[in-house]
Design a protein around this motif. Structure first.
Motif, PDB file in Angstrom:
ATOM      1  N   MET A  18       0.851  -1.168   0.000  1.00  0.00           N
ATOM      2  CA  MET A  18       0.000   0.000   0.000  1.00  0.00           C
ATOM      3  C   MET A  18       0.900   1.236   0.000  1.00  0.00           C
ATOM      4  SD  MET A  18      -2.930   1.344   2.669  1.00  0.00           S
ATOM      5  CE  MET A  18      -2.071   1.057   4.178  1.00  0.00           C
ATOM      6  N   LEU A  19       0.534   2.215  -0.815  1.00  0.00           N
ATOM      7  CA  LEU A  19       1.278   3.473  -0.904  1.00  0.00           C
ATOM      8  C   LEU A  19       0.553   4.530  -0.085  1.00  0.00           C
ATOM      9  CD1 LEU A  19       3.612   5.083  -2.280  1.00  0.00           C
ATOM     10  CD2 LEU A  19       1.955   5.696  -4.033  1.00  0.00           C
ATOM     11  N   ILE A  20       1.276   5.226   0.781  1.00  0.00           N
ATOM     12  CA  ILE A  20       0.703   6.326   1.561  1.00  0.00           C
ATOM     13  C   ILE A  20       1.491   7.600   1.292  1.00  0.00           C
ATOM     14  CG2 ILE A  20      -0.156   4.813   3.385  1.00  0.00           C
ATOM     15  CD1 ILE A  20       2.196   5.818   5.125  1.00  0.00           C
ATOM     16  N   LYS A  21       0.836   8.745   1.477  1.00  0.00           N
ATOM     17  CA  LYS A  21       1.510  10.037   1.357  1.00  0.00           C
ATOM     18  C   LYS A  21       1.988  10.475   2.735  1.00  0.00           C
ATOM     19  CE  LYS A  21      -0.898  12.084  -2.526  1.00  0.00           C
ATOM     20  NZ  LYS A  21      -1.792  13.172  -2.942  1.00  0.00           N
ATOM     21  N   LEU A  22       3.195  11.011   2.773  1.00  0.00           N
ATOM     22  CA  LEU A  22       3.766  11.581   3.986  1.00  0.00           C
ATOM     23  C   LEU A  22       4.296  12.966   3.651  1.00  0.00           C
ATOM     24  CD1 LEU A  22       5.830   8.504   5.212  1.00  0.00           C
ATOM     25  CD2 LEU A  22       3.627   9.274   6.107  1.00  0.00           C
ATOM     26  N   TRP A  23       4.451  13.785   4.689  1.00  0.00           N
ATOM     27  CA  TRP A  23       4.990  15.130   4.513  1.00  0.00           C
ATOM     28  C   TRP A  23       6.054  15.376   5.564  1.00  0.00           C
ATOM     29  CZ3 TRP A  23      -0.190  14.001   4.300  1.00  0.00           C
ATOM     30  CH2 TRP A  23      -0.821  14.238   3.082  1.00  0.00           C
ATOM     31  N   THR A  24       7.104  16.069   5.168  1.00  0.00           N
ATOM     32  CA  THR A  24       8.107  16.532   6.107  1.00  0.00           C
ATOM     33  C   THR A  24       8.262  18.036   5.918  1.00  0.00           C
ATOM     34  OG1 THR A  24      10.333  16.145   7.010  1.00  0.00           O
ATOM     35  CG2 THR A  24      10.128  16.084   4.617  1.00  0.00           C
ATOM     36  N   VAL A  25       8.558  18.730   6.981  1.00  0.00           N
ATOM     37  CA  VAL A  25       8.743  20.182   6.954  1.00  0.00           C
ATOM     38  C   VAL A  25      10.218  20.442   7.243  1.00  0.00           C
ATOM     39  CG1 VAL A  25       8.100  22.355   8.067  1.00  0.00           C
ATOM     40  CG2 VAL A  25       6.372  20.580   7.687  1.00  0.00           C
ATOM     41  N   PHE A  58       9.413  26.626  12.464  1.00  0.00           N
ATOM     42  CA  PHE A  58      10.689  27.309  12.241  1.00  0.00           C
ATOM     43  C   PHE A  58      10.811  28.510  13.165  1.00  0.00           C
ATOM     44  CE2 PHE A  58       9.280  25.525   8.183  1.00  0.00           C
ATOM     45  CZ  PHE A  58      10.328  24.665   7.940  1.00  0.00           C
ATOM     46  N   GLN A  59      12.026  29.025  13.258  1.00  0.00           N
ATOM     47  CA  GLN A  59      12.247  30.273  13.966  1.00  0.00           C
ATOM     48  C   GLN A  59      11.563  31.386  13.173  1.00  0.00           C
ATOM     49  OE1 GLN A  59      13.822  30.635  16.850  1.00  0.00           O
ATOM     50  NE2 GLN A  59      14.479  28.506  16.992  1.00  0.00           N
ATOM     51  N   GLN A  60      11.131  32.421  13.843  1.00  0.00           N
ATOM     52  CA  GLN A  60      10.477  33.536  13.159  1.00  0.00           C
ATOM     53  C   GLN A  60      11.391  34.093  12.074  1.00  0.00           C
ATOM     54  OE1 GLN A  60       8.915  36.531  15.731  1.00  0.00           O
ATOM     55  NE2 GLN A  60       8.131  37.765  14.051  1.00  0.00           N
ATOM     56  N   GLY A  61      10.858  34.246  10.875  1.00  0.00           N
ATOM     57  CA  GLY A  61      11.608  34.778   9.742  1.00  0.00           C
ATOM     58  C   GLY A  61      12.328  33.726   8.913  1.00  0.00           C
ATOM     59  N   GLU A  62      12.458  32.500   9.432  1.00  0.00           N
ATOM     60  CA  GLU A  62      13.129  31.429   8.685  1.00  0.00           C
ATOM     61  C   GLU A  62      12.178  30.873   7.626  1.00  0.00           C
ATOM     62  OE1 GLU A  62      15.573  27.268   9.525  1.00  0.00           O
ATOM     63  OE2 GLU A  62      14.286  28.079  11.082  1.00  0.00           O
ATOM     64  N   LYS A  63      12.684  30.668   6.426  1.00  0.00           N
ATOM     65  CA  LYS A  63      11.868  30.120   5.344  1.00  0.00           C
ATOM     66  C   LYS A  63      11.918  28.604   5.376  1.00  0.00           C
ATOM     67  CE  LYS A  63      11.745  34.058   2.503  1.00  0.00           C
ATOM     68  NZ  LYS A  63      10.524  34.703   2.795  1.00  0.00           N
ATOM     69  N   GLY A  64      10.772  27.998   5.066  1.00  0.00           N
ATOM     70  CA  GLY A  64      10.706  26.546   5.079  1.00  0.00           C
ATOM     71  C   GLY A  64       9.884  26.012   3.928  1.00  0.00           C
ATOM     72  N   VAL A  65       9.980  24.708   3.742  1.00  0.00           N
ATOM     73  CA  VAL A  65       9.224  24.028   2.698  1.00  0.00           C
ATOM     74  C   VAL A  65       8.545  22.801   3.289  1.00  0.00           C
ATOM     75  CG1 VAL A  65      10.703  24.789   0.796  1.00  0.00           C
ATOM     76  CG2 VAL A  65      11.220  22.656   1.972  1.00  0.00           C
ATOM     77  N   ARG A  66       7.455  22.405   2.653  1.00  0.00           N
ATOM     78  CA  ARG A  66       6.781  21.153   2.991  1.00  0.00           C
ATOM     79  C   ARG A  66       7.023  20.222   1.817  1.00  0.00           C
ATOM     80  NH1 ARG A  66       1.032  22.390   3.440  1.00  0.00           N
ATOM     81  NH2 ARG A  66       1.136  22.312   1.185  1.00  0.00           N
ATOM     82  N   ILE A  67       7.637  19.093   2.075  1.00  0.00           N
ATOM     83  CA  ILE A  67       7.959  18.129   1.019  1.00  0.00           C
ATOM     84  C   ILE A  67       7.027  16.935   1.153  1.00  0.00           C
ATOM     85  CG2 ILE A  67       9.736  16.626   0.043  1.00  0.00           C
ATOM     86  CD1 ILE A  67      11.834  18.554   1.316  1.00  0.00           C
ATOM     87  N   GLU A  68       6.356  16.597   0.065  1.00  0.00           N
ATOM     88  CA  GLU A  68       5.450  15.449   0.032  1.00  0.00           C
ATOM     89  C   GLU A  68       6.147  14.290  -0.634  1.00  0.00           C
ATOM     90  OE1 GLU A  68       1.673  14.413  -2.666  1.00  0.00           O
ATOM     91  OE2 GLU A  68       1.302  16.069  -1.275  1.00  0.00           O
ATOM     92  N   PHE A  69       6.000  13.113  -0.065  1.00  0.00           N
ATOM     93  CA  PHE A  69       6.562  11.925  -0.695  1.00  0.00           C
ATOM     94  C   PHE A  69       5.692  10.730  -0.381  1.00  0.00           C
ATOM     95  CE2 PHE A  69       8.540  12.499   3.415  1.00  0.00           C
ATOM     96  CZ  PHE A  69       8.617  11.230   3.956  1.00  0.00           C
ATOM     97  N   GLY A  70       5.890   9.677  -1.145  1.00  0.00           N
ATOM     98  CA  GLY A  70       5.123   8.455  -0.929  1.00  0.00           C
ATOM     99  C   GLY A  70       5.979   7.414  -0.243  1.00  0.00           C
TER     100      GLY A  70
END
Length: 98
Positions: free
Chosen positions: A1-8, A81-93
């Protein structure tokens, strides 16, 4: 079974993923007070399945971050994140073997 996960992750980490095609947790960024927990978790995981090549620590990921109606982590919420720090959300299976 394939599931979606996210990491920040910090925005710069996404550049590493794009360049290398692979992303692993970097122990240099583990807070000293959390190192023992990471080591314990890594040992428990290794008892169940071998770690991917080059990976020493697990990468935190969510299956449901904010309940079943909004499972993805919301970058607008505080605490990622710390205030002002830029971040991304990465989706993967991920494939779950039964």
């Amino acid at each position: 079974m394939l599931i979606k996960l996210w990491t920040v992750r910090p925005a710069g980490d996404f550049a590493i993923l794009q360049k290398q095609g692979v992303y692993t947790a970097d122990e240099r960024y583990v807070m000293p007070e959390r190192m023992e927990a990471y080591q314990w978790m890594s040992q428990r995981l290794a008892e169940k399945t071998p770690a991917p090549a080059g990976a020493r620590f697990p990468l935190w990921a969510w299956y449901h971050a904010h309940g079943s109606k909004r499972p993805k982590p919301d970058l607008r919420k505080r605490g990622h994140f710390q205030q002002g720090e830029k971040g991304v959300r990465i989706e993967f299976g991920a494939v779950l073997d039964n």
